[in-house]
Motif scaffolding. Structure first.
Motif, PDB file in Angstrom:
ATOM      1  N   GLN A   1       0.834  -1.202   0.000  1.00 49.72           N
ATOM      2  CA  GLN A   1       0.000   0.000   0.000  1.00 49.72           C
ATOM      3  C   GLN A   1       0.872   1.256   0.000  1.00 49.72           C
ATOM      4  O   GLN A   1       0.601   2.210  -0.723  1.00 49.72           O
ATOM      5  N   GLN A   2       1.931   1.253   0.799  1.00 44.81           N
ATOM      6  CA  GLN A   2       2.829   2.408   0.828  1.00 44.81           C
ATOM      7  C   GLN A   2       3.533   2.582  -0.508  1.00 44.81           C
ATOM      8  O   GLN A   2       3.769   3.700  -0.958  1.00 44.81           O
ATOM      9  N   THR A   3       3.866   1.470  -1.142  1.00 50.38           N
ATOM     10  CA  THR A   3       4.532   1.554  -2.446  1.00 50.38           C
ATOM     11  C   THR A   3       3.611   2.193  -3.471  1.00 50.38           C
ATOM     12  O   THR A   3       4.022   3.087  -4.218  1.00 50.38           O
ATOM     13  N   PHE A   4       2.359   1.757  -3.517  1.00 51.97           N
ATOM     14  CA  PHE A   4       1.440   2.316  -4.497  1.00 51.97           C
ATOM     15  C   PHE A   4       1.030   3.743  -4.167  1.00 51.97           C
ATOM     16  O   PHE A   4       0.760   4.538  -5.051  1.00 51.97           O
TER      17      PHE A   4
ATOM     18  N   GLN B   1       3.165  10.581  -5.296  1.00 54.90           N
ATOM     19  CA  GLN B   1       3.998  11.566  -4.618  1.00 54.90           C
ATOM     20  C   GLN B   1       5.310  11.761  -5.357  1.00 54.90           C
ATOM     21  O   GLN B   1       5.788  12.886  -5.536  1.00 54.90           O
ATOM     22  N   ILE B   2       5.895  10.654  -5.807  1.00 55.28           N
ATOM     23  CA  ILE B   2       7.155  10.734  -6.555  1.00 55.28           C
ATOM     24  C   ILE B   2       6.930  11.494  -7.858  1.00 55.28           C
ATOM     25  O   ILE B   2       7.743  12.339  -8.253  1.00 55.28           O
ATOM     26  N   ALA B   3       5.835  11.204  -8.530  1.00 53.64           N
ATOM     27  CA  ALA B   3       5.554  11.878  -9.798  1.00 53.64           C
ATOM     28  C   ALA B   3       5.354  13.374  -9.596  1.00 53.64           C
ATOM     29  O   ALA B   3       5.882  14.196 -10.368  1.00 53.64           O
ATOM     30  N   SER B   4       4.633  13.772  -8.562  1.00 56.83           N
ATOM     31  CA  SER B   4       4.402  15.205  -8.333  1.00 56.83           C
ATOM     32  C   SER B   4       5.690  15.919  -7.921  1.00 56.83           C
ATOM     33  O   SER B   4       5.937  17.055  -8.345  1.00 56.83           O
TER      34      SER B   4
ATOM     35  N   ALA C   1       7.487  19.014  -9.925  1.00 52.23           N
ATOM     36  CA  ALA C   1       7.648  20.284  -9.219  1.00 52.23           C
ATOM     37  C   ALA C   1       9.116  20.640  -8.990  1.00 52.23           C
ATOM     38  O   ALA C   1       9.539  21.765  -9.262  1.00 52.23           O
ATOM     39  N   GLU C   2       9.920  19.696  -8.479  1.00 46.68           N
ATOM     40  CA  GLU C   2      11.285  20.018  -8.075  1.00 46.68           C
ATOM     41  C   GLU C   2      12.306  19.849  -9.197  1.00 46.68           C
ATOM     42  O   GLU C   2      13.260  20.613  -9.288  1.00 46.68           O
ATOM     43  N   LEU C   3      12.121  18.847 -10.046  1.00 55.06           N
ATOM     44  CA  LEU C   3      13.119  18.558 -11.071  1.00 55.06           C
ATOM     45  C   LEU C   3      12.717  19.017 -12.461  1.00 55.06           C
ATOM     46  O   LEU C   3      13.503  18.931 -13.392  1.00 55.06           O
ATOM     47  N   GLY C   4      11.487  19.459 -12.620  1.00 52.95           N
ATOM     48  CA  GLY C   4      11.037  19.927 -13.923  1.00 52.95           C
ATOM     49  C   GLY C   4      10.854  18.795 -14.919  1.00 52.95           C
ATOM     50  O   GLY C   4      10.917  19.016 -16.130  1.00 52.95           O
ATOM     51  N   MET C   5      10.642  17.603 -14.454  1.00 56.30           N
ATOM     52  CA  MET C   5      10.436  16.472 -15.350  1.00 56.30           C
ATOM     53  C   MET C   5       8.992  16.484 -15.831  1.00 56.30           C
ATOM     54  O   MET C   5       8.119  17.065 -15.204  1.00 56.30           O
ATOM     55  N   TYR C   6       8.760  15.848 -16.962  1.00 61.38           N
ATOM     56  CA  TYR C   6       7.417  15.782 -17.506  1.00 61.38           C
ATOM     57  C   TYR C   6       7.243  14.435 -18.190  1.00 61.38           C
ATOM     58  O   TYR C   6       8.206  13.749 -18.512  1.00 61.38           O
ATOM     59  N   SER C   7       6.013  14.082 -18.406  1.00 61.70           N
ATOM     60  CA  SER C   7       5.716  12.856 -19.134  1.00 61.70           C
ATOM     61  C   SER C   7       5.885  13.148 -20.618  1.00 61.70           C
ATOM     62  O   SER C   7       5.398  14.167 -21.125  1.00 61.70           O
ATOM     63  N   PRO C   8       6.577  12.286 -21.326  1.00 65.16           N
ATOM     64  CA  PRO C   8       6.812  12.549 -22.746  1.00 65.16           C
ATOM     65  C   PRO C   8       5.510  12.487 -23.547  1.00 65.16           C
ATOM     66  O   PRO C   8       4.618  11.694 -23.248  1.00 65.16           O
TER      67      PRO C   8
END
Length: 146
Positions: free
Chosen positions: A88-91, A96-99, A103-110
């Motif tokens: 449950q914690q993994t899912f 959270q990792i995606a957001s 926000a912090e690294l400026g990454m985006y989904s291609p």
């Protein structure tokens, strides 16, 4: 003592009350039968107590085995619960990792344009590779010419 013509019967003389032999046995066996009954009751009580003790020990062993089985089941369920909590914690951590990545690294989904699917033996993959290497080759030759 004078001798008389009458025969003397010593047995007919009344002696103080002597009980009859039958009465003696009846009294004696009556008392003995009370003792026998009491002893039989005590023996039956001892046997009954032994049987009840054996039954209670048997019940204790069965209850203890049931308790041990339940403890094993509890440990298995506890391990399963821990595994499910980790899952449950993994899912829940994925969004959270995606957001944070956005926000912090400026990454985006291609986008679809940014994605390149490579399949073995497909001519599209070769053409895409050739177009990608041509500008690199031109820049290298242009720099060499200057």
């Amino acid at each position: 003592m004078a001798i008389s013509d009458q025969p003397t019967n010593r047995r007919n003389t009344k002696s103080p009350a002597q009980p009859d032999v039958g009465e003696l046995f009846a009294k004696r066996f009556n008392v003995v039968s009370i003792y026998v009954v009491v002893l039989l009751l005590l023996a039956a009580t001892i046997v009954w107590s032994g049987i009840k003790t054996a039954e209670s020990v048997q019940q204790y062993h069965q209850d203890y085995k049931t308790l041990q089985d339940m403890k094993k089941q509890q440990r298995k369920l506890q391990v399963e619960h821990q595994r499910l909590l980790i899952e449950q914690q993994t899912f829940s951590a994925t969004p959270q990792i995606a957001s944070r990545a956005v926000a912090e690294l400026g990454m985006y989904s291609p986008t679809l344009k940014d994605k390149l699917i490579i399949q073995p033996g497909a001519p599209v993959a070769i053409a895409a590779t050739a177009t990608a290497t041509e500008p690199v080759a031109k820049t290298t030759t242009e720099e060499a010419g200057q």
